[in-house]
Design a protein around this motif. Structure first.
Motif, mmCIF file in Angstrom:
data_model
loop_
_atom_site.group_PDB
_atom_site.id
_atom_site.type_symbol
_atom_site.label_atom_id
_atom_site.label_comp_id
_atom_site.label_asym_id
_atom_site.label_seq_id
_atom_site.Cartn_x
_atom_site.Cartn_y
_atom_site.Cartn_z
ATOM 1 N N ALA A 69 -5.696 3.021 -1.418
ATOM 2 C CA ALA A 69 -4.803 2.009 -0.846
ATOM 3 C C ALA A 69 -4.850 1.994 0.683
ATOM 4 O O ALA A 69 -4.135 1.213 1.315
ATOM 5 N N ARG A 129 -0.150 -0.011 -6.835
ATOM 6 C CA ARG A 129 -0.936 -0.703 -5.800
ATOM 7 C C ARG A 129 -0.157 -1.885 -5.250
ATOM 8 O O ARG A 129 -0.121 -2.141 -4.043
ATOM 9 N N LYS A 130 0.485 -2.615 -6.151
ATOM 10 C CA LYS A 130 1.277 -3.783 -5.743
ATOM 11 C C LYS A 130 2.474 -3.359 -4.877
ATOM 12 O O LYS A 130 2.783 -4.000 -3.868
ATOM 13 N N LYS A 152 1.124 -2.268 -1.422
ATOM 14 C CA LYS A 152 0.738 -3.444 -0.626
ATOM 15 C C LYS A 152 1.980 -4.133 -0.071
ATOM 16 O O LYS A 152 2.010 -4.527 1.091
ATOM 17 N N HIS A 153 3.013 -4.236 -0.897
ATOM 18 C CA HIS A 153 4.235 -4.901 -0.461
ATOM 19 C C HIS A 153 4.868 -4.152 0.721
ATOM 20 O O HIS A 153 5.249 -4.773 1.723
ATOM 21 N N ASP A 162 2.761 -4.660 3.832
ATOM 22 C CA ASP A 162 2.961 -6.004 4.385
ATOM 23 C C ASP A 162 4.299 -6.090 5.115
ATOM 24 O O ASP A 162 4.399 -6.704 6.184
#
Length: 167
Positions: A132, A96-97, A100-101, A104
Motif C-alpha cells: 500500500a 486496501r480500500k 487508500k481512504h 487520501d
C-alpha cells in the motif's frame, strides 16, 4: 463482490467498532501467546483521544461494518491507528480500500506523511502495508525482556543492520 463503502464513523457504529477492536486485540494476543481480553473496552478510551483526527468504517451492503481505520494527528503528519478488517472479509481488498481512504484524507489535509506501526510478527500485515506504499522505515521500537526467560512471545525474528532480533 458485494459493495463496500468507506464512510465516516457514526455513533450508531459504536458496537461494531467495539467488536472490531476486540477482534484486533484477540489477534494480537494470539500472535504473542497472551491471554488478556479487554472485550473491546480499549475502544472507549480510543474514542476520547484528543489527537484523534478521523475515524472511518468499511460498510458492507449485506454485513454492515466490517472494517475500521483511524487517523491520529502528529504535528503535520498522521499516524494510522487502528486498521482492522473482520476476519471473514480479509483478503478481499477491504483493508486496501481503508488505507487508500485514510491516505487520501491525509493528502486533502495537507499532511506531510503517514506512519503505521504493525506488530513485528504480523508478516501478512507488513506485506499488505508495504504494497500500500508504506515502504520507509521511520523508527524502531526495541524491547528488553525483564522477565529474563524465553517464552512464546520471543521467537526468531529478523535482522536489522546485521543484528539479530527476536519478535
Amino acid at each position: 463482490m458485494t459493495p463496500v463503502v468507506v464512510r465516516s464513523y457514526r455513533p450508531s457504529d459504536h458496537s461494531a467498532g467495539r467488536r472490531l477492536w476486540a477482534e484486533l486485540n484477540r489477534q494480537h494476543n494470539e500472535m504473542y501467546g497472551e491471554h488478556r481480553d479487554d472485550g473491546g473496552a480499549g475502544f472507549e478510551e480510543y474514542l476520547t483521544r484528543l489527537d484523534l483526527s478521523g475515524l472511518w468504517v468499511a460498510d458492507h451492503a449485506d454485513d454492515g461494518v466490517i472494517g475500521m481505520v483511524g487517523l491520529i494527528m502528529r504535528d503535520r503528519a498522521g499516524e494510522v491507528d487502528p486498521v482492522v478488517v473482520t476476519i471473514s472479509h480479509r483478503h478481499k481488498g477491504v483493508g486496501r480500500k481503508l488505507l487508500k481512504h485514510v491516505a487520501d484524507e491525509a493528502k486533502r489535509r495537507n499532511m506531510t506523511a503517514l506512519t503505521i506501526s504493525p506488530e513485528s510478527r504480523n508478516v501478512e500485515a507488513i506485506r499488505s502495508l508495504h504494497a500500500a506504499g508504506y515502504d520507509v522505515v521511520s523508527s524502531i521500537e526495541l524491547t528488553m525482556d525483564l522477565e529474563r526467560h524465553t517464552h512464546a512471545r520471543h521467537q526468531e525474528g529478523l535482522q536489522l543492520h546485521e543484528l539479530p532480533f527476536r519478535s
